[in-house]
Design a protein around this motif. Structure first.
Motif, PDB file in Angstrom:
ATOM      1  N   THR A 166     -16.386   4.264  13.170  1.00 37.67           N
ATOM      2  CA  THR A 166     -16.088   4.516  12.281  1.00 37.67           C
ATOM      3  C   THR A 166     -14.778   5.178  12.489  1.00 37.67           C
ATOM      4  OG1 THR A 166     -17.953   4.491  11.085  1.00 37.67           O
ATOM      5  CG2 THR A 166     -16.576   5.955  10.152  1.00 37.67           C
ATOM      6  N   GLY A 172      -8.755   5.055   8.086  1.00 39.41           N
ATOM      7  CA  GLY A 172      -7.456   4.082   7.281  1.00 39.41           C
ATOM      8  C   GLY A 172      -7.623   2.556   6.729  1.00 39.41           C
ATOM      9  N   THR A 173      -8.276   1.869   7.173  1.00 41.12           N
ATOM     10  CA  THR A 173      -8.257   0.797   7.206  1.00 41.12           C
ATOM     11  C   THR A 173      -8.929   0.657   6.183  1.00 41.12           C
ATOM     12  OG1 THR A 173     -10.567   0.254   8.276  1.00 41.12           O
ATOM     13  CG2 THR A 173      -8.486   0.253   9.480  1.00 41.12           C
ATOM     14  N   SER A 174      -9.692   0.524   5.226  1.00 42.49           N
ATOM     15  CA  SER A 174     -10.629   0.950   4.344  1.00 42.49           C
ATOM     16  C   SER A 174     -11.716  -0.027   4.424  1.00 42.49           C
ATOM     17  CB  SER A 174      -9.997   0.430   3.045  1.00 42.49           C
ATOM     18  OG  SER A 174      -9.815  -1.155   3.310  1.00 42.49           O
ATOM     19  N   ARG A 175     -11.889   0.237   5.833  1.00 44.24           N
ATOM     20  CA  ARG A 175     -12.929  -1.060   6.042  1.00 44.24           C
ATOM     21  C   ARG A 175     -14.247  -0.172   7.030  1.00 44.24           C
ATOM     22  NH1 ARG A 175     -12.958  -6.857   5.393  1.00 44.24           N
ATOM     23  NH2 ARG A 175     -15.277  -5.887   5.453  1.00 44.24           N
ATOM     24  N   GLU A 176     -14.213   1.571   6.976  1.00 46.04           N
ATOM     25  CA  GLU A 176     -14.248   2.364   7.568  1.00 46.04           C
ATOM     26  C   GLU A 176     -16.682   1.737   7.135  1.00 46.04           C
ATOM     27  OE1 GLU A 176     -12.262   2.787   5.775  1.00 46.04           O
ATOM     28  OE2 GLU A 176     -11.286   4.635   6.184  1.00 46.04           O
ATOM     29  N   ASP A 177     -16.620   1.972   6.195  1.00 54.26           N
ATOM     30  CA  ASP A 177     -17.843   1.831   5.949  1.00 54.26           C
ATOM     31  C   ASP A 177     -18.414   0.814   6.049  1.00 54.26           C
ATOM     32  OD1 ASP A 177     -17.961   3.964   4.706  1.00 54.26           O
ATOM     33  OD2 ASP A 177     -17.459   3.463   2.424  1.00 54.26           O
ATOM     34  N   ASP A 185      -9.167  -6.127   1.711  1.00 55.43           N
ATOM     35  CA  ASP A 185      -9.683  -4.772   1.204  1.00 55.43           C
ATOM     36  C   ASP A 185     -11.106  -4.572   0.650  1.00 55.43           C
ATOM     37  OD1 ASP A 185      -6.684  -3.672   1.938  1.00 55.43           O
ATOM     38  OD2 ASP A 185      -6.120  -3.545  -0.577  1.00 55.43           O
ATOM     39  N   LYS A 222     -14.910  -4.871  -0.166  1.00 49.47           N
ATOM     40  CA  LYS A 222     -16.052  -5.178   0.895  1.00 49.47           C
ATOM     41  C   LYS A 222     -16.790  -6.339   1.223  1.00 49.47           C
ATOM     42  CE  LYS A 222     -17.153  -0.711   1.243  1.00 49.47           C
ATOM     43  NZ  LYS A 222     -16.308  -0.206   2.206  1.00 49.47           N
TER      44      LYS A 222
END
Length: 163
Positions: free
Chosen positions: A42, A47-52, A150, A152
């Motif tokens: 993570t 900062g990638t917007s895909r951490e979750d 960006d 999900k």
């Protein structure tokens, strides 16, 4: 090997140079190390917007390694490999001994996520997923995550595992 003049570029250009960034790390095959692997990955995706999404993928793949392979035995281990690029690669390697990892069919009866459905969830967050290896040498289960998007993963999208 050509040496670049980094003083003429932005921090973003330096960070996202043409060479993908790649990390490999080994974790003890214990349940508490799944959290460590998730945190490590993570942070790499900050900062990638895909951490979750990455957190879910790593948690599911590492948990499967610990629960369903020799990785969870005494002195066992699992490996995490991450490559950052427009299409990021996230993979967990186990020590084998279990069944072949596979995506379970989606439940249409409205039941919440139950055991055995984790790889289905991973496949819905990823651009592609796959598995290679053997029960004797170990399996590597991987997911490609599109960092150009960006949003999900589309939960209605069907993706199958490849070998």
């Amino acid at each position: 090997m050509e040496r670049k003049n980094w003083s003429l570029c932005s921090a973003g250009q330096w960070l996202w140079d043409a060479e993908p960034m790649r990390w490999r790390r080994v974790f003890s095959g214990r349940a508490d190390q799944v959290r460590s692997a998730r945190t490590f990955a993570t942070q790499l995706f900050a900062g990638t917007s895909r951490e979750d999404d990455v957190a879910v993928v790593v948690t599911e793949l590492a948990t499967n390694a610990v629960r369903h392979s020799r990785s969870g035995a005494q002195r066992g281990w699992f490996g995490l490999e991450v490559t950052l690029a427009d299409i990021a690669y996230v993979a967990v390697t186990d020590q084998g001994g279990g069944c072949v990892p596979s995506v379970q069919a989606d439940r249409s009866d409205g039941e919440p996520w139950v055991s055995g459905r984790g790889l289905l969830m991973v496949s819905k967050l990823a651009l592609a997923t796959g598995v290679y290896g053997s029960p004797y040498l170990g399996y590597t289960v991987w997911a490609d995550i599109d960092l150009r998007a960006d949003a999900k993963g589309d939960p209605t999208r069907e993706v199958s595992m490849v070998s």
